[in-house]
Motif scaffolding. Structure first.
Motif, PDB file in Angstrom:
ATOM      1  N   LEU A 193      -3.561 -19.474  -0.139  1.00 41.39           N
ATOM      2  CA  LEU A 193      -4.307 -18.222  -0.255  1.00 41.39           C
ATOM      3  C   LEU A 193      -4.460 -17.581   1.116  1.00 41.39           C
ATOM      4  N   PHE A 194      -4.758 -18.384   2.116  1.00 43.00           N
ATOM      5  CA  PHE A 194      -4.918 -17.863   3.480  1.00 43.00           C
ATOM      6  C   PHE A 194      -3.644 -17.173   3.945  1.00 43.00           C
ATOM      7  N   ASP A 195      -2.487 -17.829   3.723  1.00 47.18           N
ATOM      8  CA  ASP A 195      -1.214 -17.245   4.156  1.00 47.18           C
ATOM      9  C   ASP A 195      -0.918 -15.939   3.425  1.00 47.18           C
ATOM     10  N   SER A 196      -1.234 -15.898   2.135  1.00 44.85           N
ATOM     11  CA  SER A 196      -1.017 -14.667   1.369  1.00 44.85           C
ATOM     12  C   SER A 196      -1.896 -13.534   1.875  1.00 44.85           C
ATOM     13  N   LEU A 197      -3.163 -13.853   2.136  1.00 42.02           N
ATOM     14  CA  LEU A 197      -4.074 -12.832   2.669  1.00 42.02           C
ATOM     15  C   LEU A 197      -3.640 -12.358   4.042  1.00 42.02           C
ATOM     16  N   LYS A 198      -3.229 -13.301   4.872  1.00 38.12           N
ATOM     17  CA  LYS A 198      -2.773 -12.960   6.225  1.00 38.12           C
ATOM     18  C   LYS A 198      -1.548 -12.040   6.157  1.00 38.12           C
ATOM     19  N   GLU A 199      -0.610 -12.373   5.285  1.00 41.84           N
ATOM     20  CA  GLU A 199       0.586 -11.544   5.125  1.00 41.84           C
ATOM     21  C   GLU A 199       0.217 -10.146   4.638  1.00 41.84           C
ATOM     22  N   SER A 200      -0.680 -10.068   3.670  1.00 40.07           N
ATOM     23  CA  SER A 200      -1.112  -8.770   3.144  1.00 40.07           C
ATOM     24  C   SER A 200      -1.799  -7.935   4.208  1.00 40.07           C
ATOM     25  N   LEU A 201      -2.659  -8.567   4.985  1.00 44.09           N
ATOM     26  CA  LEU A 201      -3.343  -7.840   6.063  1.00 44.09           C
ATOM     27  C   LEU A 201      -2.354  -7.344   7.106  1.00 44.09           C
ATOM     28  N   ASN A 202      -1.385  -8.171   7.461  1.00 47.66           N
ATOM     29  CA  ASN A 202      -0.376  -7.745   8.438  1.00 47.66           C
ATOM     30  C   ASN A 202       0.448  -6.579   7.905  1.00 47.66           C
ATOM     31  N   GLU A 203       0.777  -6.604   6.600  1.00 47.97           N
ATOM     32  CA  GLU A 203       1.495  -5.475   6.000  1.00 47.97           C
ATOM     33  C   GLU A 203       0.640  -4.214   6.040  1.00 47.97           C
ATOM     34  N   GLY A 204      -0.662  -4.373   5.776  1.00 51.37           N
ATOM     35  CA  GLY A 204      -1.574  -3.227   5.838  1.00 51.37           C
ATOM     36  C   GLY A 204      -1.642  -2.632   7.230  1.00 51.37           C
ATOM     37  N   ILE A 205      -1.669  -3.490   8.219  1.00 47.32           N
ATOM     38  CA  ILE A 205      -1.697  -3.020   9.618  1.00 47.32           C
ATOM     39  C   ILE A 205      -0.413  -2.272   9.953  1.00 47.32           C
ATOM     40  N   GLU A 206       0.725  -2.809   9.544  1.00 47.95           N
ATOM     41  CA  GLU A 206       2.004  -2.149   9.793  1.00 47.95           C
ATOM     42  C   GLU A 206       2.076  -0.801   9.073  1.00 47.95           C
ATOM     43  N   PHE A 207       1.555  -0.740   7.845  1.00 49.59           N
ATOM     44  CA  PHE A 207       1.531   0.514   7.103  1.00 49.59           C
ATOM     45  C   PHE A 207       0.667   1.535   7.831  1.00 49.59           C
ATOM     46  N   ALA A 208      -0.502   1.107   8.301  1.00 46.08           N
ATOM     47  CA  ALA A 208      -1.411   2.005   9.029  1.00 46.08           C
ATOM     48  C   ALA A 208      -0.769   2.514  10.309  1.00 46.08           C
ATOM     49  N   LYS A 209       0.119   1.721  10.896  1.00 45.31           N
ATOM     50  CA  LYS A 209       0.811   2.130  12.121  1.00 45.31           C
ATOM     51  C   LYS A 209       1.986   3.058  11.838  1.00 45.31           C
ATOM     52  N   GLY A 210       2.302   3.262  10.550  1.00 54.01           N
ATOM     53  CA  GLY A 210       3.358   4.210  10.215  1.00 54.01           C
ATOM     54  C   GLY A 210       4.565   3.622   9.514  1.00 54.01           C
ATOM     55  N   ASP A 211       4.602   2.321   9.285  1.00 55.26           N
ATOM     56  CA  ASP A 211       5.726   1.707   8.575  1.00 55.26           C
ATOM     57  C   ASP A 211       5.494   1.875   7.074  1.00 55.26           C
ATOM     58  N   LEU A 212       5.964   3.014   6.533  1.00 61.22           N
ATOM     59  CA  LEU A 212       5.713   3.345   5.138  1.00 61.22           C
ATOM     60  C   LEU A 212       6.403   2.398   4.161  1.00 61.22           C
TER      61      LEU A 212
END
Length: 104
Positions: free
Chosen positions: A5-24
């Motif tokens: 669960l931790f790894d899944s959450l971490k991956e999701s958060l990292n994707e969210g950060i990348e999206f916020a930075k402009g990686d649509l």
């Protein structure tokens, strides 16, 4: 091997950060269109209230406004604001929805 669960959450958060930075490519973007707010006459407002089978006092309580406000709208002395217009629009389309706000 299944991800924790931790790894899944971490991956999701990292994707969210990348999206916020402009990686649509890391997210989903949807363009939504909403119904415009209605212009309601005093007669229409009264008809909406009557369609809910509620008194002015009960309808005011559901909308979170005073009875004087309902009376003023129905007499044409004032008009509802944006949030009230949206609720009135919802109650016009689904009058039974007002029952969701009555506890007994």
């Amino acid at each position: 091997m299944d991800k924790s669960l931790f790894d899944s959450l971490k991956e999701s958060l990292n994707e969210g950060i990348e999206f916020a930075k402009g990686d649509l490519a890391k997210g989903t973007v949807r363009n939504l269109t909403f119904k415009s707010l209605p212009e309601l006459s005093d007669e229409e407002i009264k008809s909406i209230r009557e369609g809910t089978h509620l008194s002015a006092a009960a309808f005011a309580n559901v909308l979170g406004v005073s009875v004087k406000t309902i009376e003023s709208w129905e007499a044409g002395r004032s008009v509802p604001n944006g949030p009230s217009k949206r609720l009135l629009q919802m109650f016009k389309e689904k009058p039974e929805f007002t029952k969701e706000f009555i506890v007994s």
